[in-house]
Design a protein around this motif. Structure first.
Motif, PDB file in Angstrom:
ATOM      1  N   GLU A 125       0.851  -1.099  -0.087  1.00 31.87           N
ATOM      2  CA  GLU A 125      -0.166  -0.099  -0.017  1.00 31.87           C
ATOM      3  C   GLU A 125       0.755   1.133   0.017  1.00 31.87           C
ATOM      4  O   GLU A 125       0.411   2.204  -0.490  1.00 31.87           O
ATOM      5  N   ALA A 126       1.948   1.365   0.653  1.00 31.59           N
ATOM      6  CA  ALA A 126       2.772   2.265   0.615  1.00 31.59           C
ATOM      7  C   ALA A 126       3.266   2.560  -0.740  1.00 31.59           C
ATOM      8  O   ALA A 126       3.516   3.663  -0.903  1.00 31.59           O
ATOM      9  N   HIS A 127       3.856   1.701  -1.248  1.00 31.71           N
ATOM     10  CA  HIS A 127       4.267   1.684  -2.646  1.00 31.71           C
ATOM     11  C   HIS A 127       3.208   2.020  -3.576  1.00 31.71           C
ATOM     12  O   HIS A 127       3.504   3.014  -4.388  1.00 31.71           O
ATOM     13  N   ARG A 128       2.011   1.837  -3.254  1.00 32.81           N
ATOM     14  CA  ARG A 128       0.954   2.319  -4.250  1.00 32.81           C
ATOM     15  C   ARG A 128       0.736   3.816  -4.067  1.00 32.81           C
ATOM     16  O   ARG A 128       0.552   4.561  -5.097  1.00 32.81           O
ATOM     17  N   ILE A 129       0.923   4.237  -2.658  1.00 37.43           N
ATOM     18  CA  ILE A 129       0.639   5.829  -2.583  1.00 37.43           C
ATOM     19  C   ILE A 129       2.067   6.425  -3.123  1.00 37.43           C
ATOM     20  O   ILE A 129       1.521   7.430  -3.733  1.00 37.43           O
ATOM     21  N   HIS A 130       2.910   5.890  -3.028  1.00 33.89           N
ATOM     22  CA  HIS A 130       4.111   6.561  -3.684  1.00 33.89           C
ATOM     23  C   HIS A 130       3.991   6.762  -5.447  1.00 33.89           C
ATOM     24  O   HIS A 130       4.020   7.734  -5.988  1.00 33.89           O
ATOM     25  N   GLN A 131       3.479   5.682  -5.960  1.00 32.35           N
ATOM     26  CA  GLN A 131       3.347   5.503  -7.133  1.00 32.35           C
ATOM     27  C   GLN A 131       2.367   6.257  -7.873  1.00 32.35           C
ATOM     28  O   GLN A 131       2.323   7.160  -9.019  1.00 32.35           O
ATOM     29  N   GLU A 132       1.126   6.371  -7.165  1.00 33.28           N
ATOM     30  CA  GLU A 132      -0.054   7.125  -7.480  1.00 33.28           C
ATOM     31  C   GLU A 132       0.274   8.664  -7.466  1.00 33.28           C
ATOM     32  O   GLU A 132      -0.226   9.359  -8.371  1.00 33.28           O
ATOM     33  N   ASP A 133       1.061   9.094  -6.570  1.00 34.31           N
ATOM     34  CA  ASP A 133       1.528  10.704  -6.429  1.00 34.31           C
ATOM     35  C   ASP A 133       2.518  10.850  -7.657  1.00 34.31           C
ATOM     36  O   ASP A 133       2.298  11.923  -8.303  1.00 34.31           O
ATOM     37  N   LEU A 134       3.243   9.808  -8.104  1.00 39.30           N
ATOM     38  CA  LEU A 134       4.082  10.162  -9.069  1.00 39.30           C
ATOM     39  C   LEU A 134       3.442  10.383 -10.406  1.00 39.30           C
ATOM     40  O   LEU A 134       3.410  11.286 -10.903  1.00 39.30           O
ATOM     41  N   ALA A 135       2.484   9.471 -10.793  1.00 43.05           N
ATOM     42  CA  ALA A 135       1.375   9.297 -11.843  1.00 43.05           C
ATOM     43  C   ALA A 135       0.795  10.777 -11.777  1.00 43.05           C
ATOM     44  O   ALA A 135       0.433  11.200 -12.779  1.00 43.05           O
ATOM     45  N   ALA A 136       0.157  11.001 -10.581  1.00 49.55           N
ATOM     46  CA  ALA A 136      -0.864  12.336 -10.425  1.00 49.55           C
ATOM     47  C   ALA A 136      -0.040  13.658 -10.769  1.00 49.55           C
ATOM     48  O   ALA A 136      -0.455  14.632 -11.460  1.00 49.55           O
ATOM     49  N   ASN A 137       1.348  13.481 -10.178  1.00 42.90           N
ATOM     50  CA  ASN A 137       2.337  14.710 -10.671  1.00 42.90           C
ATOM     51  C   ASN A 137       2.502  14.956 -12.228  1.00 42.90           C
ATOM     52  O   ASN A 137       2.312  16.043 -12.940  1.00 42.90           O
ATOM     53  N   HIS A 138       2.635  13.652 -12.810  1.00 41.99           N
ATOM     54  CA  HIS A 138       2.717  13.810 -14.531  1.00 41.99           C
ATOM     55  C   HIS A 138       1.331  14.561 -14.869  1.00 41.99           C
ATOM     56  O   HIS A 138       1.558  15.299 -15.935  1.00 41.99           O
ATOM     57  N   ARG A 139       0.474  14.102 -14.496  1.00 42.32           N
ATOM     58  CA  ARG A 139      -1.107  14.346 -15.075  1.00 42.32           C
ATOM     59  C   ARG A 139      -1.168  15.887 -14.593  1.00 42.32           C
ATOM     60  O   ARG A 139      -1.520  16.681 -15.747  1.00 42.32           O
ATOM     61  N   MET A 140      -0.984  16.256 -13.700  1.00 44.18           N
ATOM     62  CA  MET A 140      -1.116  17.795 -13.142  1.00 44.18           C
ATOM     63  C   MET A 140      -0.151  18.529 -13.952  1.00 44.18           C
ATOM     64  O   MET A 140      -0.602  19.650 -14.503  1.00 44.18           O
ATOM     65  N   GLY A 141       0.846  18.106 -14.326  1.00 43.18           N
ATOM     66  CA  GLY A 141       1.762  18.816 -15.149  1.00 43.18           C
ATOM     67  C   GLY A 141       1.364  19.004 -16.384  1.00 43.18           C
ATOM     68  O   GLY A 141       1.288  20.122 -16.964  1.00 43.18           O
ATOM     69  N   GLU A 142       0.639  18.186 -17.113  1.00 43.05           N
ATOM     70  CA  GLU A 142       0.039  18.459 -18.317  1.00 43.05           C
ATOM     71  C   GLU A 142      -0.902  19.233 -18.359  1.00 43.05           C
ATOM     72  O   GLU A 142      -1.120  20.079 -19.202  1.00 43.05           O
ATOM     73  N   LEU A 143      -1.937  19.154 -17.265  1.00 45.05           N
ATOM     74  CA  LEU A 143      -3.083  19.984 -17.020  1.00 45.05           C
ATOM     75  C   LEU A 143      -2.619  21.417 -16.845  1.00 45.05           C
ATOM     76  O   LEU A 143      -3.369  22.232 -17.501  1.00 45.05           O
ATOM     77  N   GLY A 144      -1.820  21.669 -16.184  1.00 48.28           N
ATOM     78  CA  GLY A 144      -1.325  22.942 -15.934  1.00 48.28           C
ATOM     79  C   GLY A 144      -0.458  23.674 -16.996  1.00 48.28           C
ATOM     80  O   GLY A 144      -0.915  24.897 -17.312  1.00 48.28           O
ATOM     81  N   ALA A 145       0.143  22.887 -17.617  1.00 45.58           N
ATOM     82  CA  ALA A 145       0.862  23.586 -18.740  1.00 45.58           C
ATOM     83  C   ALA A 145       0.052  23.762 -19.800  1.00 45.58           C
ATOM     84  O   ALA A 145       0.166  24.662 -20.580  1.00 45.58           O
ATOM     85  N   ASP A 146      -1.057  23.109 -19.980  1.00 44.99           N
ATOM     86  CA  ASP A 146      -2.010  23.516 -21.082  1.00 44.99           C
ATOM     87  C   ASP A 146      -2.787  24.883 -20.832  1.00 44.99           C
ATOM     88  O   ASP A 146      -2.980  25.564 -21.752  1.00 44.99           O
ATOM     89  N   LEU A 147      -2.518  25.328 -19.676  1.00 46.81           N
ATOM     90  CA  LEU A 147      -3.242  26.641 -19.389  1.00 46.81           C
ATOM     91  C   LEU A 147      -2.315  27.735 -19.587  1.00 46.81           C
ATOM     92  O   LEU A 147      -2.641  28.849 -19.648  1.00 46.81           O
ATOM     93  N   LEU A 148      -1.008  27.555 -19.834  1.00 44.35           N
ATOM     94  CA  LEU A 148      -0.103  28.667 -19.986  1.00 44.35           C
ATOM     95  C   LEU A 148      -0.008  28.987 -21.403  1.00 44.35           C
ATOM     96  O   LEU A 148      -0.091  28.125 -22.465  1.00 44.35           O
ATOM     97  N   PRO A 149       0.112  30.506 -21.771  1.00 44.60           N
ATOM     98  CA  PRO A 149       0.369  30.816 -23.254  1.00 44.60           C
ATOM     99  C   PRO A 149       1.941  30.617 -23.552  1.00 44.60           C
ATOM    100  O   PRO A 149       2.828  29.984 -22.741  1.00 44.60           O
ATOM    101  N   ALA A 150       2.190  30.894 -24.998  1.00 44.46           N
ATOM    102  CA  ALA A 150       3.379  30.716 -25.372  1.00 44.46           C
ATOM    103  C   ALA A 150       4.357  31.720 -24.598  1.00 44.46           C
ATOM    104  O   ALA A 150       3.900  32.804 -24.306  1.00 44.46           O
ATOM    105  N   ALA A 151       5.442  31.545 -24.454  1.00 33.55           N
ATOM    106  CA  ALA A 151       6.535  32.510 -24.097  1.00 33.55           C
ATOM    107  C   ALA A 151       6.182  33.026 -22.524  1.00 33.55           C
ATOM    108  O   ALA A 151       6.341  34.150 -22.348  1.00 33.55           O
ATOM    109  N   CYS A 152       5.544  32.081 -21.755  1.00 25.36           N
ATOM    110  CA  CYS A 152       5.089  32.420 -20.352  1.00 25.36           C
ATOM    111  C   CYS A 152       6.273  32.697 -19.433  1.00 25.36           C
ATOM    112  O   CYS A 152       7.053  32.067 -19.562  1.00 25.36           O
ATOM    113  N   ARG A 153       6.062  33.522 -18.586  1.00 28.70           N
ATOM    114  CA  ARG A 153       7.052  34.130 -17.525  1.00 28.70           C
ATOM    115  C   ARG A 153       6.306  33.524 -16.178  1.00 28.70           C
ATOM    116  O   ARG A 153       4.997  34.132 -16.016  1.00 28.70           O
ATOM    117  N   VAL A 154       6.858  33.017 -15.651  1.00 27.98           N
ATOM    118  CA  VAL A 154       6.243  32.307 -14.485  1.00 27.98           C
ATOM    119  C   VAL A 154       7.231  32.479 -13.058  1.00 27.98           C
ATOM    120  O   VAL A 154       8.336  32.712 -13.006  1.00 27.98           O
TER     121      VAL A 154
END
Length: 347
Positions: A125-154
């Motif tokens: 179960e601890a391994h699952r929690i770890h792997q689920e977090d890693l997968a969630a981070n990649h998914r959030m990275g995609e969703l968040g990046a889609d919101l940004l305009p070109a040449a974005c300054r953050v």
């Protein structure tokens, strides 16, 4: 350094022990701490050997495994009774990050079904929690990046990267994904006093991925926004309430006010495990207050006169009306409120 696949990771399970990258020594030294007991994990969380809400939750899950390992070796029929003290130590290690309690509760859901050695089931179960977090981070990275305009300054605050999670990162996961897509023109990182997570951790972590970063004194953000040099502020979170109020590293609230004043968007990136639907308002969040010494000294060297006092809250709360979007692994909540937060949690 510790890697989980190809991603920098602050913690791994090896040879029946929890291995942590000691973040207190970064960027100058890369030291690995090996923990054999739940009490050691709790102390490591308290001392900020490991920090960041998702990483704290994962560490706590492995801490439960260590506690069960010890308890079962002492008295197999009574391991659940023996483990209680260790669970309390883990739960009390840091009060603000909801992922800590969430992970402990998730581990405990298996207790009633275990009839023999608990370690294999709890470790899985601890391994699952770890792997689920890693997968969630990649998914959030995609969703968040889609919101940004070109040449974005953050601009980002504190460290919400691979070091604060199971790998890849929340806020920095968005920044990593946007960088790979060629959408970023500039990344600024606040130094983030008093622990200097931005200077010591975020700048170091981004440079490991060859992402150029410009470090700011915390009090320089307002001038940068006034000069119209920031498009988005992107941060993580340690706890998010049912209506979308956000507890994050101290200084986030000030950035949110500055962003609203200057027409800059604020994005909060956090897994749904950081959302506490049992709390309606940010005023109900327990804010950890840490030692005065963290403000009065730097690396053990006094920077204030003898007798000076310091106030050292680790977090502040940004009300939902200052948040433009909350990005989770389940989707994006725009202009968060109770109805929208409830909907994303049910999806």
């Amino acid at each position: 350094m510790i890697y989980q696949g190809d991603s920098l990771c602050p913690l791994t399970w090896q040879e029946e022990r929890l291995h942590l990258l000691d973040q207190r020594w970064l960027p100058h030294q890369q030291q690995i701490v090996v923990l054999a007991t739940a009490a050691e994990v709790a102390q490591a969380i308290k001392d900020m050997v490991v920090r960041g809400a998702p990483a704290i939750g994962i560490a706590a899950a492995y801490g439960v495994v260590l506690a069960a390992q010890s308890a079962y070796a002492q008295a197999p029929p009574h391991w659940q009774t023996i483990i209680t003290a260790d669970l309390q130590k883990l739960a009390q290690a840091r009060p603000t990050a909801v992922n800590l309690v969430w992970a402990l509760q998730r581990m405990q859901t298996h207790f009633s079904t275990i009839v023999a050695d608990p370690v294999p089931i709890l470790l899985a179960e601890a391994h699952r929690i770890h792997q689920e977090d890693l997968a969630a981070n990649h998914r959030m990275g995609e969703l968040g990046a889609d919101l940004l305009p070109a040449a974005c300054r953050v601009l980002t605050h504190c460290n919400a990267g691979a070091l604060a999670t199971g790998g890849y990162g929340t806020a920095l996961g968005v920044i990593r994904t946007a960088h790979r897509a060629g959408k970023l023109s500039q990344v600024y990182a606040d130094e983030t006093r008093p622990w200097l997570q931005g200077a010591r951790l975020t700048a170091w972590e981004l440079l490991q991925d060859n992402i150029p970063v410009t470090l700011l004194a915390d009090n320089a953000a307002a001038a940068l926004m006034q000069q119209q040099r920031i498009d988005w502020v992107i941060v993580g979170a340690d706890r998010i309430t049912a209506r979308g109020d956000v507890a994050n590293k101290i200084g986030t609230y000030g950035l949110a006010i500055l962003a609203r004043q200057h027409g800059v968007k604020l994005m909060v990136v956090a897994p749904t495990s950081t959302i506490d639907m049992n709390l309606m308002e940010g005023s109900a969040i327990v804010i950890e207050e840490r030692s005065q010494a963290e403000v009065l000294t730097v690396n053990g060297q006094a920077i204030a006169p003898v007798g000076a006092q310091a106030w050292n809250p680790a977090f502040d709360v940004t009300p939902s009306h200052l948040v433009d979007v909350i990005v989770t692994e389940k989707g994006v909540v725009t202009q968060p409120n109770l109805e929208r937060m409830t909907a994303i949690m049910r999806s």
